[in-house]
Design a protein around this motif. Structure first.
Motif, PDB file in Angstrom:
ATOM      1  N   ASP A  34      24.169 -29.795 -19.609  1.00 24.39           N
ATOM      2  CA  ASP A  34      24.232 -30.809 -20.662  1.00 24.39           C
ATOM      3  C   ASP A  34      25.451 -31.712 -20.542  1.00 24.39           C
ATOM      4  N   GLY A  35      26.415 -31.353 -19.677  1.00 23.74           N
ATOM      5  CA  GLY A  35      27.633 -32.141 -19.536  1.00 23.74           C
ATOM      6  C   GLY A  35      27.564 -33.114 -18.376  1.00 23.74           C
ATOM      7  N   ASP A  36      28.670 -33.798 -18.156  1.00 25.13           N
ATOM      8  CA  ASP A  36      28.741 -34.804 -17.094  1.00 25.13           C
ATOM      9  C   ASP A  36      29.706 -34.431 -15.970  1.00 25.13           C
ATOM     10  N   ALA A  37      30.469 -33.360 -16.141  1.00 31.87           N
ATOM     11  CA  ALA A  37      31.477 -32.999 -15.145  1.00 31.87           C
ATOM     12  C   ALA A  37      30.822 -32.551 -13.840  1.00 31.87           C
ATOM     13  N   ALA A  38      31.489 -32.815 -12.724  1.00 24.00           N
ATOM     14  CA  ALA A  38      30.975 -32.404 -11.419  1.00 24.00           C
ATOM     15  C   ALA A  38      30.984 -30.889 -11.277  1.00 24.00           C
ATOM     16  N   TYR A  39      31.919 -30.229 -11.931  1.00 22.35           N
ATOM     17  CA  TYR A  39      31.994 -28.773 -11.921  1.00 22.35           C
ATOM     18  C   TYR A  39      32.917 -28.342 -13.052  1.00 22.35           C
ATOM     19  N   LEU A  82      24.851 -18.242 -11.461  1.00 28.61           N
ATOM     20  CA  LEU A  82      24.631 -19.681 -11.651  1.00 28.61           C
ATOM     21  C   LEU A  82      25.927 -20.422 -11.983  1.00 28.61           C
ATOM     22  N   ILE A  83      27.066 -19.869 -11.613  1.00 29.17           N
ATOM     23  CA  ILE A  83      28.353 -20.433 -12.003  1.00 29.17           C
ATOM     24  C   ILE A  83      28.484 -21.880 -11.506  1.00 29.17           C
ATOM     25  N   PRO A  84      28.848 -22.812 -12.381  1.00 29.85           N
ATOM     26  CA  PRO A  84      28.891 -24.237 -12.006  1.00 29.85           C
ATOM     27  C   PRO A  84      30.195 -24.640 -11.325  1.00 29.85           C
ATOM     28  N   VAL A  85      30.432 -24.079 -10.137  1.00 27.29           N
ATOM     29  CA  VAL A  85      31.613 -24.423  -9.336  1.00 27.29           C
ATOM     30  C   VAL A  85      31.150 -24.591  -7.888  1.00 27.29           C
ATOM     31  N   PRO A  86      31.897 -25.339  -7.078  1.00 25.80           N
ATOM     32  CA  PRO A  86      31.464 -25.615  -5.694  1.00 25.80           C
ATOM     33  C   PRO A  86      31.814 -24.509  -4.718  1.00 25.80           C
ATOM     34  N   PHE A  87      31.619 -23.252  -5.122  1.00 23.56           N
ATOM     35  CA  PHE A  87      32.050 -22.150  -4.268  1.00 23.56           C
ATOM     36  C   PHE A  87      31.148 -21.972  -3.051  1.00 23.56           C
ATOM     37  N   VAL A  88      29.831 -21.942  -3.251  1.00 19.42           N
ATOM     38  CA  VAL A  88      28.923 -21.709  -2.122  1.00 19.42           C
ATOM     39  C   VAL A  88      29.061 -22.822  -1.092  1.00 19.42           C
ATOM     40  N   SER A  89      29.182 -24.065  -1.551  1.00 21.43           N
ATOM     41  CA  SER A  89      29.356 -25.183  -0.621  1.00 21.43           C
ATOM     42  C   SER A  89      30.624 -25.014   0.203  1.00 21.43           C
ATOM     43  N   THR A  90      31.712 -24.636  -0.454  1.00 22.87           N
ATOM     44  CA  THR A  90      32.982 -24.446   0.249  1.00 22.87           C
ATOM     45  C   THR A  90      32.926 -23.242   1.180  1.00 22.87           C
ATOM     46  N   LEU A  91      32.239 -22.179   0.760  1.00 19.38           N
ATOM     47  CA  LEU A  91      32.103 -20.983   1.598  1.00 19.38           C
ATOM     48  C   LEU A  91      31.339 -21.307   2.881  1.00 19.38           C
ATOM     49  N   ILE A  92      30.258 -22.049   2.754  1.00 18.07           N
ATOM     50  CA  ILE A  92      29.460 -22.414   3.925  1.00 18.07           C
ATOM     51  C   ILE A  92      30.235 -23.379   4.816  1.00 18.07           C
ATOM     52  N   ALA A  93      30.976 -24.300   4.204  1.00 25.03           N
ATOM     53  CA  ALA A  93      31.805 -25.219   4.993  1.00 25.03           C
ATOM     54  C   ALA A  93      32.890 -24.457   5.749  1.00 25.03           C
ATOM     55  N   THR A  94      33.414 -23.405   5.155  1.00 22.27           N
ATOM     56  CA  THR A  94      34.421 -22.592   5.831  1.00 22.27           C
ATOM     57  C   THR A  94      33.845 -21.969   7.095  1.00 22.27           C
TER      58      THR A  94
END
Length: 366
Positions: A34-39, A82-94
């Motif tokens: 419901d919010g607008d924040a990226a994370y 379902l935590i709204p943080v960019p952790f999986v993206s950063t983990l895969i980028a690592t």
């Protein structure tokens, strides 16, 4: 041979689950939707303080230097929450950076460890279903031009690792999102919790990360991590369905007593356990750099996608009419399931990849 997680990995899983059960879940996901924040910046700070972003970063670059096992454990628990943080993206980028040169690792991995760098990986170009071909971004020397969309967590990131066509197939390139020739926009997708974006490059400076073979190895590692995330998400969908079946009364008794409902719940469990077996094989192959990683990764991804799709869809069905409403939390697991299914290419592409790896294995054994 024991493919189960080590005691240290299990301890990390228990710690992660306690934290995420307290701080994340469907209610937090709905707030993010419901919010607008990226994370969620506060949750991200807590994740960093727990050392999760530093988990796979070698100690020489300011990280903890944990194994692939711990990375898989974290991917599963984050998938559950379902935590709204960019952790999986950063983990895969690592994982991609771990395949790069020592200079590239020294430049970017310390920032990932301390969270000053948030990274993402993008290969998609609209509705493409295969990561084995790319035409939307072209390389001219050390400059890239073109469009990638959708890219997960793009608006939160300051480093993107994207694919561009090379002489032997797609290769990975590092793009500083704060550099020149880079435009980042929001891109709506079915997943309303994990934000996606559109990345437009116009002669943006870039640096090659390995070659086409490096990209293929990266795909296998990413597939294993994605499989564990899918298993986590599917497990919660199953638990949600079973919990509802134990409470919902129809025609004078709990619906869980009906044979049709029992069979659906049992099928969810069987599919998820089969996927877990394949994913454990993938985690072992990834941790040991075993030659059968490509086969194990493809099997893990295909079985995990099947299990998640079935659990997410049956969770909606077993909830009846309310399961289709905006107020129901069933939607989060269904939406995330569709996003995970798209994230690394279609199921059919990975099923074909699995068949090809088995053909090569059989040819060698003949």
């Amino acid at each position: 041979m024991n493919f189960d997680f080590s005691d240290d990995a299990k301890a990390l899983r228990d710690q992660a689950r306690r934290f995420l059960e307290e701080r994340a879940g469907a209610a937090v996901a709905r707030k993010a939707m419901d919010g607008d924040a990226a994370y969620d910046a506060d949750l991200w700070k807590s994740v960093v303080e727990l050392g999760w972003t530093a988990a796979r970063v070698p100690e020489a670059h300011g990280g903890i230097g944990l194994s692939a096992e711990e990375a898989c454990v974290l991917a599963e628990e984050v998938g559950r929450s379902l935590i709204p943080v960019p952790f999986v993206s950063t983990l895969i980028a690592t994982e991609a950076l771990l395949l790069g040169s020592e200079a590239q690792q020294a430049k970017w991995l310390p920032g990932i460890a301390d969270s000053s760098v948030i990274a993402t990986v993008g290969w998609a170009e609209g509705d493409t279903a295969t990561p084995s071909r790319t035409s939307g971004v072209t390389a001219s020397g050390d400059k890239l031009s073109g469009v990638k969309m959708p890219v997960p967590d793009l608006q939160a990131a300051n480093l993107a690792i994207i694919t561009a066509a090379g002489p032997d197939g797609p290769s990975l390139y590092l793009v500083d999102l704060k550099g020149t020739g880079v435009t980042v926009e929001a891109a709506p997708t079915l997943d309303l919790v994990r934000r996606h974006g559109k990345l437009t490059l116009n002669g943006a400076p870039a640096e090659a990360l390995g070659d086409a073979a490096t990209f293929q190895t990266f795909l296998d590692r990413a597939a294993v991590l994605s499989a564990w995330e899918a298993i986590g998400t599917g497990s919660v969908a199953m638990e949600m369905a079973i919990g509802y079946a134990k409470e919902r009364v129809a025609f004078g008794q709990k619906i869980g007593r009906y044979q049709g409902v029992k069979h659906k719940c049992a099928d969810m469990y069987v599919k998820l356990e089969l996927a877990r077996a394949h994913a454990l094989h993938g985690a072992w192959a990834m941790a040991t750099e075993a030659p059968e990683l490509a086969q194990a990764a493809a099997a893990a991804r295909v079985s995990a996608l099947d299990a998640l799709k079935y659990a997410a869809e049956e969770n909606v069905q077993l909830h009846g009419g309310i399961g289709f409403t905006w107020e129901s939390d069933c939607q989060f697991y269904y939406r995330r399931g569709r996003q995970i299914a798209f994230a690394l290419g279609s199921r059919s592409w990975w099923a074909d990849r699995l068949v090809r790896t088995l053909e090569r294995r059989n040819a060698r054994a003949a």
